[in-house]
Design a protein around this motif. Structure first.
Motif, PDB file in Angstrom:
ATOM      1  N   SER A 202      49.444 121.435 -39.899  1.00  0.00           N
ATOM      2  CA  SER A 202      50.181 120.874 -41.025  1.00  0.00           C
ATOM      3  C   SER A 202      51.414 120.180 -40.457  1.00  0.00           C
ATOM      4  CB  SER A 202      50.599 121.977 -41.997  1.00  0.00           C
ATOM      5  OG  SER A 202      51.579 122.812 -41.377  1.00  0.00           O
ATOM      6  N   VAL A 203      52.003 119.309 -41.246  1.00  0.00           N
ATOM      7  CA  VAL A 203      53.209 118.623 -40.773  1.00  0.00           C
ATOM      8  C   VAL A 203      54.311 119.629 -40.455  1.00  0.00           C
ATOM      9  CG1 VAL A 203      55.067 117.046 -41.451  1.00  0.00           C
ATOM     10  CG2 VAL A 203      52.674 116.469 -41.962  1.00  0.00           C
ATOM     11  N   GLY A 204      54.466 120.631 -41.322  1.00  0.00           N
ATOM     12  CA  GLY A 204      55.511 121.630 -41.100  1.00  0.00           C
ATOM     13  C   GLY A 204      55.304 122.423 -39.824  1.00  0.00           C
ATOM     14  N   ASP A 205      54.074 122.850 -39.589  1.00  0.00           N
ATOM     15  CA  ASP A 205      53.793 123.613 -38.359  1.00  0.00           C
ATOM     16  C   ASP A 205      54.005 122.754 -37.111  1.00  0.00           C
ATOM     17  OD1 ASP A 205      53.223 125.855 -39.801  1.00  0.00           O
ATOM     18  OD2 ASP A 205      51.034 125.644 -39.661  1.00  0.00           O
ATOM     19  N   PHE A 206      53.593 121.508 -37.201  1.00  0.00           N
ATOM     20  CA  PHE A 206      53.767 120.603 -36.060  1.00  0.00           C
ATOM     21  C   PHE A 206      55.260 120.411 -35.763  1.00  0.00           C
ATOM     22  CE2 PHE A 206      54.364 116.183 -34.559  1.00  0.00           C
ATOM     23  CZ  PHE A 206      53.648 116.239 -33.374  1.00  0.00           C
ATOM     24  N   LEU A 207      56.039 120.176 -36.801  1.00  0.00           N
ATOM     25  CA  LEU A 207      57.472 119.961 -36.574  1.00  0.00           C
ATOM     26  C   LEU A 207      58.142 121.224 -36.027  1.00  0.00           C
ATOM     27  CD1 LEU A 207      58.306 117.873 -39.764  1.00  0.00           C
ATOM     28  CD2 LEU A 207      58.313 117.043 -37.399  1.00  0.00           C
ATOM     29  N   ASN A 208      57.713 122.369 -36.519  1.00  0.00           N
ATOM     30  CA  ASN A 208      58.274 123.626 -35.991  1.00  0.00           C
ATOM     31  C   ASN A 208      57.990 123.791 -34.503  1.00  0.00           C
ATOM     32  OD1 ASN A 208      59.377 124.404 -38.417  1.00  0.00           O
ATOM     33  ND2 ASN A 208      57.599 125.630 -39.032  1.00  0.00           N
ATOM     34  N   GLN A 209      56.840 123.317 -34.073  1.00  0.00           N
ATOM     35  CA  GLN A 209      56.482 123.435 -32.663  1.00  0.00           C
ATOM     36  C   GLN A 209      57.267 122.474 -31.780  1.00  0.00           C
ATOM     37  OE1 GLN A 209      54.781 126.552 -32.979  1.00  0.00           O
ATOM     38  NE2 GLN A 209      54.090 125.682 -31.049  1.00  0.00           N
ATOM     39  N   ILE A 210      57.476 121.257 -32.278  1.00  0.00           N
ATOM     40  CA  ILE A 210      58.085 120.239 -31.403  1.00  0.00           C
ATOM     41  C   ILE A 210      59.611 120.236 -31.460  1.00  0.00           C
ATOM     42  CG2 ILE A 210      56.049 118.763 -31.550  1.00  0.00           C
ATOM     43  CD1 ILE A 210      57.703 116.875 -33.371  1.00  0.00           C
ATOM     44  N   ARG A 211      60.212 120.758 -32.547  1.00  0.00           N
ATOM     45  CA  ARG A 211      61.657 120.587 -32.712  1.00  0.00           C
ATOM     46  C   ARG A 211      62.479 121.224 -31.580  1.00  0.00           C
ATOM     47  NH1 ARG A 211      63.166 118.545 -37.213  1.00  0.00           N
ATOM     48  NH2 ARG A 211      61.773 119.739 -38.550  1.00  0.00           N
ATOM     49  N   PRO A 212      62.140 122.433 -31.134  1.00  0.00           N
ATOM     50  CA  PRO A 212      62.950 123.003 -30.044  1.00  0.00           C
ATOM     51  C   PRO A 212      62.945 122.133 -28.788  1.00  0.00           C
ATOM     52  CG  PRO A 212      61.554 124.688 -31.020  1.00  0.00           C
ATOM     53  CD  PRO A 212      61.105 123.386 -31.588  1.00  0.00           C
ATOM     54  N   TYR A 213      61.835 121.478 -28.529  1.00  0.00           N
ATOM     55  CA  TYR A 213      61.740 120.623 -27.339  1.00  0.00           C
ATOM     56  C   TYR A 213      62.477 119.298 -27.569  1.00  0.00           C
ATOM     57  CZ  TYR A 213      58.532 124.227 -26.035  1.00  0.00           C
ATOM     58  OH  TYR A 213      58.001 125.466 -25.741  1.00  0.00           O
ATOM     59  N   ALA A 214      62.429 118.828 -28.801  1.00  0.00           N
ATOM     60  CA  ALA A 214      63.212 117.630 -29.126  1.00  0.00           C
ATOM     61  C   ALA A 214      64.700 117.904 -28.952  1.00  0.00           C
ATOM     62  CB  ALA A 214      62.911 117.194 -30.557  1.00  0.00           C
ATOM     63  N   GLN A 215      65.129 119.104 -29.341  1.00  0.00           N
ATOM     64  CA  GLN A 215      66.550 119.446 -29.216  1.00  0.00           C
ATOM     65  C   GLN A 215      66.989 119.483 -27.751  1.00  0.00           C
ATOM     66  OE1 GLN A 215      66.347 122.970 -31.648  1.00  0.00           O
ATOM     67  NE2 GLN A 215      66.965 121.863 -33.506  1.00  0.00           N
ATOM     68  N   LYS A 216      66.078 119.884 -26.876  1.00  0.00           N
ATOM     69  CA  LYS A 216      66.415 119.878 -25.449  1.00  0.00           C
ATOM     70  C   LYS A 216      66.506 118.458 -24.901  1.00  0.00           C
ATOM     71  CE  LYS A 216      64.254 124.317 -24.370  1.00  0.00           C
ATOM     72  NZ  LYS A 216      63.119 124.981 -23.693  1.00  0.00           N
ATOM     73  N   ARG A 217      65.800 117.531 -25.537  1.00  0.00           N
ATOM     74  CA  ARG A 217      65.741 116.154 -25.042  1.00  0.00           C
ATOM     75  C   ARG A 217      66.685 115.208 -25.769  1.00  0.00           C
ATOM     76  NH1 ARG A 217      63.483 116.792 -20.200  1.00  0.00           N
ATOM     77  NH2 ARG A 217      61.370 117.612 -20.272  1.00  0.00           N
ATOM     78  N   ALA A 218      67.337 115.701 -26.811  1.00  0.00           N
ATOM     79  CA  ALA A 218      68.197 114.813 -27.592  1.00  0.00           C
ATOM     80  C   ALA A 218      69.407 114.393 -26.779  1.00  0.00           C
ATOM     81  CB  ALA A 218      68.635 115.514 -28.873  1.00  0.00           C
TER      82      ALA A 218
END
Lengths: 73, 171
Positions: free
Chosen positions: B146-162
């Motif tokens: 689902s979109v929500g599950d996908f975003l939950n998975q990627i957000r921590p890694y996005a935060q490391k790369r922001a």
């Protein structure tokens, strides 16, 4: 071009748009026979591409900036 | 094109150019601060090229800010070509997809090395995200999210790369 002609790939550093994430593909070929020249990129993530040079790296996999170039021996 | 090292020999009389799908790019800053797929940037149209033995390349046509095609930016022969074509075929066979109406899109997040098929629902159904192989360890290729599950998975890694909001300056 002289490096590529001498069969020495150029390792380049790029940084993806709006991130701190860097990436290091290599350029190992070019073709200037088209109206818009192309380069050959070998990328550890995306593999081999023939890429429009004039728009690179802004048009490369979502956009990046070119930060470094490393010559090889 | 067949004389370039590393480029497979292509018999143009036998290739099929599949209808294009739109490419949407995610950016670390926007996902890190809580954004969702509404922040994805439409950047290209991507054409999968299929030969007698399978998918052989993907051609990407860059779009400008109005959505107009501007140039053939990239022809890729890499590891995502085959899986993306196979994923579109596999998704089309799912009952939930057959019963609904979706637009097939490519969702790309280069900063964390993620490519996925994004089935954007045209109707009442929910969107589906389908990561492609090779996927990073925090996602499973070939699984529907689902979109929500996908975003939950990627957000921590996005935060490391922001990118940092403020740069430290020294006198």
């Amino acid at each position: 071009m002289s490096e590529i002609d001498a069969a020495r790939p150029i390792s380049i550093g790029i940084q993806w748009v709006e991130s701190t994430s860097g990436h290091n593909p290599a350029i190992d070929g070019y073709d200037g026979s088209y109206s818009s020249p192309t380069i050959d990129i070998q990328d550890p993530i995306f593999g081999h591409s023939i890429q429009d040079f004039n728009s690179f790296p802004g048009s490369y996999n979502g956009g990046a900036t070119w930060t470094d170039s490393f010559l090889t021996k | 094109m067949d004389s370039r090292p590393g480029v497979p020999k292509i018999d143009f009389s036998k290739v099929i150019l599949n209808p294009p799908h739109s490419v949407y790019d995610l950016r670390a800053d926007e996902i890190a601060k809580g954004g969702g797929l509404e922040t994805a940037h439409l950047t290209a149209q991507r054409y999968l090229i299929k030969g007698p033995s399978g998918y052989i390349a993907a051609a990407e046509v860059q779009l400008d800010n109005t959505g107009a095609a501007t140039l053939l930016a990239n022809i890729n022969f890499g590891p995502f070509v085959g899986p993306s074509g196979q994923a579109l075929d596999d998704l089309a066979a799912l009952d939930i997809v057959k019963q609904g109406s979706y637009e097939a899109r490519m969702l790309r997040f280069s900063a964390i090395q993620v490519l996925a098929i994004w089935l954007k629902s045209d109707g009442a159904g929910a969107d589906i995200i389908y990561p492609l192989s090779p996927a990073p360890a925090f996602l499973q290729a070939g699984k529907t999210y689902s979109v929500g599950d996908f975003l939950n998975q990627i957000r921590p890694y996005a935060q490391k790369r922001a990118a940092p909001k403020e740069r430290i300056s020294f006198p």
